[in-house]
Design a protein around this motif. Structure first.
Motif, PDB file in Angstrom:
ATOM      1  N   LEU A   1      -5.309  -7.969  16.766  1.00 33.51           N
ATOM      2  CA  LEU A   1      -4.207  -7.473  15.934  1.00 33.51           C
ATOM      3  C   LEU A   1      -4.349  -6.030  15.394  1.00 33.51           C
ATOM      4  O   LEU A   1      -3.243  -5.197  15.448  1.00 33.51           O
ATOM      5  N   LEU A   2      -5.372  -5.862  15.073  1.00 32.83           N
ATOM      6  CA  LEU A   2      -5.807  -4.337  14.301  1.00 32.83           C
ATOM      7  C   LEU A   2      -6.069  -3.302  15.587  1.00 32.83           C
ATOM      8  O   LEU A   2      -5.545  -2.230  15.030  1.00 32.83           O
ATOM      9  N   LYS A   3      -6.224  -3.810  16.702  1.00 35.18           N
ATOM     10  CA  LYS A   3      -6.045  -2.647  17.834  1.00 35.18           C
ATOM     11  C   LYS A   3      -4.953  -2.470  18.472  1.00 35.18           C
ATOM     12  O   LYS A   3      -4.402  -1.802  19.373  1.00 35.18           O
ATOM     13  N   SER A   4      -3.737  -3.495  18.002  1.00 35.71           N
ATOM     14  CA  SER A   4      -2.521  -3.576  18.279  1.00 35.71           C
ATOM     15  C   SER A   4      -1.638  -2.472  17.878  1.00 35.71           C
ATOM     16  O   SER A   4      -1.660  -1.645  16.908  1.00 35.71           O
ATOM     17  N   GLN A   5      -0.639  -2.067  18.835  1.00 35.98           N
ATOM     18  CA  GLN A   5       0.458  -0.959  18.437  1.00 35.98           C
ATOM     19  C   GLN A   5       1.695  -1.415  18.009  1.00 35.98           C
ATOM     20  O   GLN A   5       2.393  -0.753  17.570  1.00 35.98           O
ATOM     21  N   GLU A   6       1.729  -2.843  17.919  1.00 39.34           N
ATOM     22  CA  GLU A   6       2.792  -3.352  17.209  1.00 39.34           C
ATOM     23  C   GLU A   6       2.937  -3.921  16.085  1.00 39.34           C
ATOM     24  O   GLU A   6       3.837  -3.999  15.056  1.00 39.34           O
ATOM     25  N   TYR A   7       1.626  -4.183  15.319  1.00 39.05           N
ATOM     26  CA  TYR A   7       1.354  -4.832  14.227  1.00 39.05           C
ATOM     27  C   TYR A   7       0.622  -3.932  12.961  1.00 39.05           C
ATOM     28  O   TYR A   7      -0.409  -3.430  13.509  1.00 39.05           O
ATOM     29  N   VAL A   8       0.738  -4.183  11.911  1.00 38.04           N
ATOM     30  CA  VAL A   8      -0.222  -3.858  10.816  1.00 38.04           C
ATOM     31  C   VAL A   8      -0.518  -5.069   9.746  1.00 38.04           C
ATOM     32  O   VAL A   8       0.458  -5.907   9.459  1.00 38.04           O
ATOM     33  N   VAL A   9      -1.848  -5.612   9.749  1.00 33.63           N
ATOM     34  CA  VAL A   9      -2.016  -6.939   9.057  1.00 33.63           C
ATOM     35  C   VAL A   9      -1.993  -6.511   7.563  1.00 33.63           C
ATOM     36  O   VAL A   9      -3.090  -5.676   6.937  1.00 33.63           O
ATOM     37  N   ASP A  10      -1.337  -7.246   6.758  1.00 32.23           N
ATOM     38  CA  ASP A  10      -0.945  -6.902   5.280  1.00 32.23           C
ATOM     39  C   ASP A  10      -2.334  -7.685   4.526  1.00 32.23           C
ATOM     40  O   ASP A  10      -2.768  -7.165   3.814  1.00 32.23           O
ATOM     41  N   HIS A  11      -2.518  -8.893   5.236  1.00 36.10           N
ATOM     42  CA  HIS A  11      -3.561  -9.758   4.472  1.00 36.10           C
ATOM     43  C   HIS A  11      -3.929 -10.752   5.274  1.00 36.10           C
ATOM     44  O   HIS A  11      -3.246 -11.293   6.070  1.00 36.10           O
ATOM     45  N   LEU A  12      -5.075 -11.524   4.958  1.00 35.75           N
ATOM     46  CA  LEU A  12      -5.841 -12.749   5.272  1.00 35.75           C
ATOM     47  C   LEU A  12      -5.201 -13.663   4.387  1.00 35.75           C
ATOM     48  O   LEU A  12      -5.033 -13.584   3.163  1.00 35.75           O
ATOM     49  N   HIS A  13      -4.918 -15.029   5.037  1.00 36.84           N
ATOM     50  CA  HIS A  13      -4.319 -15.971   4.208  1.00 36.84           C
ATOM     51  C   HIS A  13      -5.193 -17.322   4.391  1.00 36.84           C
ATOM     52  O   HIS A  13      -5.634 -17.795   5.634  1.00 36.84           O
TER      53      HIS A  13
ATOM     54  N   ASN B   1     -12.427  -5.386   4.647  1.00 33.85           N
ATOM     55  CA  ASN B   1     -11.668  -4.600   3.718  1.00 33.85           C
ATOM     56  C   ASN B   1     -10.154  -4.990   4.140  1.00 33.85           C
ATOM     57  O   ASN B   1      -9.446  -3.980   4.409  1.00 33.85           O
ATOM     58  N   ILE B   2      -9.834  -5.923   3.817  1.00 31.49           N
ATOM     59  CA  ILE B   2      -8.511  -6.504   4.067  1.00 31.49           C
ATOM     60  C   ILE B   2      -8.123  -7.550   2.838  1.00 31.49           C
ATOM     61  O   ILE B   2      -9.100  -8.328   2.994  1.00 31.49           O
ATOM     62  N   PRO B   3      -7.085  -7.307   2.222  1.00 33.00           N
ATOM     63  CA  PRO B   3      -6.733  -8.153   1.028  1.00 33.00           C
ATOM     64  C   PRO B   3      -6.748  -9.546   1.699  1.00 33.00           C
ATOM     65  O   PRO B   3      -6.387  -9.934   2.758  1.00 33.00           O
ATOM     66  N   LEU B   4      -7.054 -10.474   0.552  1.00 33.99           N
ATOM     67  CA  LEU B   4      -7.142 -11.838   0.756  1.00 33.99           C
ATOM     68  C   LEU B   4      -6.127 -12.767  -0.182  1.00 33.99           C
ATOM     69  O   LEU B   4      -6.256 -12.464  -1.282  1.00 33.99           O
ATOM     70  N   LYS B   5      -5.258 -13.463   0.514  1.00 33.00           N
ATOM     71  CA  LYS B   5      -4.304 -14.377  -0.301  1.00 33.00           C
ATOM     72  C   LYS B   5      -4.803 -15.999  -0.278  1.00 33.00           C
ATOM     73  O   LYS B   5      -5.050 -16.402   1.139  1.00 33.00           O
ATOM     74  N   ILE B   6      -5.093 -16.433  -1.273  1.00 29.55           N
ATOM     75  CA  ILE B   6      -5.684 -17.774  -1.466  1.00 29.55           C
ATOM     76  C   ILE B   6      -4.554 -18.675  -1.829  1.00 29.55           C
ATOM     77  O   ILE B   6      -4.073 -18.200  -3.055  1.00 29.55           O
ATOM     78  N   ASN B   7      -4.093 -19.896  -1.277  1.00 27.72           N
ATOM     79  CA  ASN B   7      -3.376 -21.052  -1.630  1.00 27.72           C
ATOM     80  C   ASN B   7      -4.179 -22.384  -1.953  1.00 27.72           C
ATOM     81  O   ASN B   7      -5.396 -22.370  -1.118  1.00 27.72           O
ATOM     82  N   TYR B   8      -4.257 -23.007  -3.000  1.00 32.08           N
ATOM     83  CA  TYR B   8      -5.040 -23.983  -3.491  1.00 32.08           C
ATOM     84  C   TYR B   8      -4.120 -25.437  -2.817  1.00 32.08           C
ATOM     85  O   TYR B   8      -3.205 -25.962  -3.401  1.00 32.08           O
TER      86      TYR B   8
END
Length: 235
Positions: free
Chosen positions: A22-34, A62-69
């Motif tokens: 995904l990080l090498k893709s020309q289609e997407y930008v990764v906002d965060h990890l979940h 160096n990508i933000p992390l979103k955690i749900n419990y």
């Protein structure tokens, strides 16, 4: 213009390779990890990885992390509520796509797509239908390093739990074990590689065993199954 997306992050090799693509893709930008963490255990589901180590991965990548419990009842209803809340969070940020590292489990893919579609979300699967032998080979050839963090005791020997996976290591797996553990035979924790600004200092403290009881329907009969899993306790 690239589309903003999120990726479901277990800390394992398949999610990591999907992120690499995904990080090498020309289609997407990764906002965060979940990541979904057990409210009671403070660990990732069947991987058994502590929250602190997942946080260390996100920092190293160096990508933000979103955690749900996930509530302690661990029920499917609770899980779906967690994922619904998360999907609404994504939509509030202008994110309508979530990426997953699944490779060939059709039922799981269909389940994810159906649930996300209920709230207007789409799913993408960067590794979908890739031969699992090629997936693990590419992952290792790229320079990623990963440790076996959980394993089905009926498939995997306890003495290799916690060790770093190599091509030679894979040769010792029984023939009925998928090279990527796609059927749930094993799980991994990635601690170094091209996306990492620094390796994660991770050490095996102990190996723990846990039993799971569940039922399956087979030939019109309900059978009770009790299975054992090994978990590496990393520090």
């Amino acid at each position: 213009m690239k589309q903003k997306i999120a990726i479901s992050w277990s800390g394992g090799k398949d999610a990591c390779l999907a992120l690499h693509y995904l990080l090498k893709s020309q289609e997407y930008v990764v906002d965060h990890l979940h990541t979904v963490i057990g409210e009671e255990t403070n660990r990732v589901g069947m991987h058994g990885i502590k929250k602190e180590l997942i946080e260390a991965q996100a920092t190293a990548i160096n990508i933000p992390l979103k955690i749900n419990y996930l509530p302690s009842d661990k029920s499917n209803i609770s899980y779906e509520k967690v994922m619904l809340d998360y999907a609404l969070y994504c939509k509030s940020k202008g994110i309508n796509i979530i990426a997953f590292g699944d490779i060939f489990l059709e039922e799981l893919r269909n389940y994810r797509e159906e649930k996300m579609a209920e709230v207007g979300m789409k799913c993408i699967f960067p590794l979908w239908k890739k031969p699992t032998k090629e997936v693990i080979k590419e992952f290792l050839n790229l320079g990623y390093q990963t440790k076996l963090c959980a394993a089905d005791a009926s498939k995997i020997s306890k003495d290799i739990v916690g060790k770093t996976i190599t091509q030679d290591f894979l040769q010792d797996f029984p023939k009925d074990v998928d090279p990527c553990g796609e059927n749930g035979e094993f799980h991994t924790f990635v601690y170094n590689g091209p996306l990492f600004q620094n390796p994660i200092d991770v050490h095996l403290k102990s190996i723990q065993s846990q039993f799971y009881e569940y039922q399956i329907e087979k030939e019109g009969e309900t059978k009770a199954i009790k299975s054992e899993f090994y978990f590496a306790n990393f520090e």
